[in-house]
Design an enzyme around this catalytic site. Structure first.
Site, PDB file in Angstrom:
ATOM      1  N   GLY A   1      -3.273   9.914  50.790  1.00  0.00           N
ATOM      2  CA  GLY A   1      -3.574  11.109  51.581  1.00  0.00           C
ATOM      3  C   GLY A   1      -4.452  12.094  50.845  1.00  0.00           C
ATOM      4  O   GLY A   1      -4.022  13.212  50.532  1.00  0.00           O
TER       5      GLY A   1
ATOM      6  N   GLY B   1      -6.718  13.923  51.847  1.00  0.00           N
ATOM      7  CA  GLY B   1      -6.879  15.183  52.568  1.00  0.00           C
ATOM      8  C   GLY B   1      -5.799  16.184  52.225  1.00  0.00           C
ATOM      9  O   GLY B   1      -5.965  17.387  52.433  1.00  0.00           O
ATOM     10  N   ASP B   2      -4.674  15.702  51.710  1.00  0.00           N
ATOM     11  CA  ASP B   2      -3.598  16.555  51.210  1.00  0.00           C
ATOM     12  C   ASP B   2      -3.675  16.733  49.695  1.00  0.00           C
ATOM     13  O   ASP B   2      -3.498  17.829  49.171  1.00  0.00           O
ATOM     14  CB  ASP B   2      -2.229  15.946  51.551  1.00  0.00           C
ATOM     15  CG  ASP B   2      -1.885  16.052  53.027  1.00  0.00           C
ATOM     16  OD1 ASP B   2      -1.968  17.165  53.564  1.00  0.00           O
ATOM     17  OD2 ASP B   2      -1.527  15.033  53.621  1.00  0.00           O
ATOM     18  N   LEU B   3      -3.890  15.634  48.990  1.00  0.00           N
ATOM     19  CA  LEU B   3      -3.774  15.649  47.534  1.00  0.00           C
ATOM     20  C   LEU B   3      -4.908  16.404  46.862  1.00  0.00           C
ATOM     21  O   LEU B   3      -4.697  17.117  45.869  1.00  0.00           O
ATOM     22  CB  LEU B   3      -3.699  14.214  47.008  1.00  0.00           C
ATOM     23  CG  LEU B   3      -2.562  13.364  47.590  1.00  0.00           C
ATOM     24  CD1 LEU B   3      -2.599  11.952  47.027  1.00  0.00           C
ATOM     25  CD2 LEU B   3      -1.207  14.005  47.296  1.00  0.00           C
TER      26      LEU B   3
END
Length: 407
Positions: A184, A186-188
């Site tokens: 992920g 887009g999160d990390l």
């Protein structure tokens, strides 16, 4: 675990962080701080963070309904302490304000306007503690830094990957849909930017005595990673497109088949190209004009890449490692089982056994890649059970009398 128990651990020891985040991006950012010794206090809603229920659960592990947690929560909430506070109640808001007065950092990843609706905006909390570093991580950022048409849109990892540009350069060169990156990112990625920004802001507090509002957007972070697409379009009018498993300006550079999987090769210059083709048994390619330089090899990649692929496909990953390892930039494509069996990762502390309360076996987590000689960080404590440290935290902040003083 108390704050005192963490004394002497990590470069950020003494930094007190109030963590209101949930899901992945925010908790990962505060995990990075906790891994380096910050005292991260996870403030959970009644019933606990809902991501606690996301598995897998080891056999016998304490279930979510009893305050336990699955591997998802355990991975990104290690080294933290837990207390439940109902921020929708007046008493809970007052508790948080009292804690803010003594904290260094507050981190939240709600949608824009949620904290304002609770009467807990950055401005109101900073009035209680001018040194406070208030960090917000949202899909499209906070309106304080510039309101956009998407400010109030919800966002998860695939949305950030799509709109930040990385999905548009990932996938087959010819045909096929854009491809989501597996982890992920887009999160990390925004989590990593946020943890860096927090430490930078805290350094500034040491010099000025003043905190500030820190704003990181998920979509912006993904675009920052894809910086090449920006200057290529600006400088040459090149619109971004999938790069496949190769590289737009280096050759051979990418993924090639083996008998039992795939390997990665990076041969970007003549220093590696000549010994590489000799190892292939193709000395004739040293003088072939189509391979005379990286520029020529890139121009004739339709000749070079199939030739390299045909050779690698004749050998197993282990055979290629014996031939190329240590000589040519090379690595086999590993899956999880391979990683668990490879000595590198255990010797580097990247596979860390931790407790999952109630389970009969340890839960292995990915460790920190950061190694510091004098103030080492790492995974020192499992993720907390819901409200596990409430008594100690309330005593430390003077919200209840100390049990030691009343004993």
């Amino acid at each position: 675990m108390t704050a005192a128990a963490l004394a002497g651990f990590g470069a950020l020891q003494g930094l007190k962080v109030l963590d209101l985040t949930q899901m992945l991006a925010g908790p990962y950012a505060t995990m990075l701080l906790a891994d380096q010794g910050a005292d991260v206090i996870k403030i959970e809603p009644p019933g606990g963070d809902k991501t606690r229920q996301n598995g897998p659960y080891l056999p016998g592990a304490l279930p979510f309904k009893e305050g336990g947690f699955g591997a998802y929560f355990g991975s990104v909430n290690r080294n933290k302490r837990s207390i439940v506070i109902d921020l929708k109640s007046e008493a809970g808001k007052q508790q948080l304000i009292r804690m803010v007065q003594q904290a260094d950092v507050l981190v939240e990843n709600f949608r824009a306007g949620v904290m304002e609706g609770l009467g807990l905006s950055y401005e109101s909390l900073a009035a209680h503690n001018p040194r406070l570093v208030y960090a917000a991580l949202r899909g499209f950022g906070d309106p304080r830094s510039g309101e956009t048409p998407y400010t109030h849109w919800p966002a998860y990892d695939p949305v950030a990957q799509a709109m930040g540009g990385i999905m548009g350069i990932t996938g087959p060169v010819v045909g096929g849909a854009p491809t989501k990156i597996g982890p992920g990112v887009g999160d990390l990625l925004p989590a990593m930017y946020l943890s860096f920004a927090i430490t930078a802001a805290c350094w500034n507090v040491q010099k000025t005595g003043l905190g500030q509002f820190v704003d990181v957007a998920m979509v912006d972070s993904v675009l920052a990673l894809c910086e090449r697409i920006v200057y290529q379009f600006s400088g040459a009018g090149v619109n971004s497109h999938p790069d496949g498993n190769g590289h737009p300006i280096l050759c051979p550079f990418g993924i090639f088949p083996a008998k039992d999987g795939h390997v990665s090769l990076g041969v970007p210059n003549d220093r590696f190209w000549e010994p590489f083709v000799r190892l292939m048994g193709r000395e004739d390619l040293v003088s072939d004009p189509r391979c005379a330089s990286n520029e020529q090899r890139s121009r004739h990649r339709d000749f070079v890449e199939p030739l390299v692929a045909a050779w690698t496909a004749q050998h197993t990953k282990e055979e290629l490692a014996r031939k190329l390892g240590g000589l040519i930039p090379f690595g086999p494509v590993l899956r999880a089982q391979d990683i668990f069996e490879d000595p590198h990762f255990r010797r580097r502390g990247m596979l860390v056994p931790t407790e999952q309360p109630g389970a009969r076996q340890p839960l292995t987590l990915a460790g920190t890649p950061i190694h510091m000689s004098r103030t080492p960080g790492g995974v020192h404590q499992r993720a907390p059970i819901v409200n596990e440290h409430a008594q100690a935290i309330l005593e430390e902040f003077g919200l209840i009398p100390s049990s030691a003083a009343t004993a």
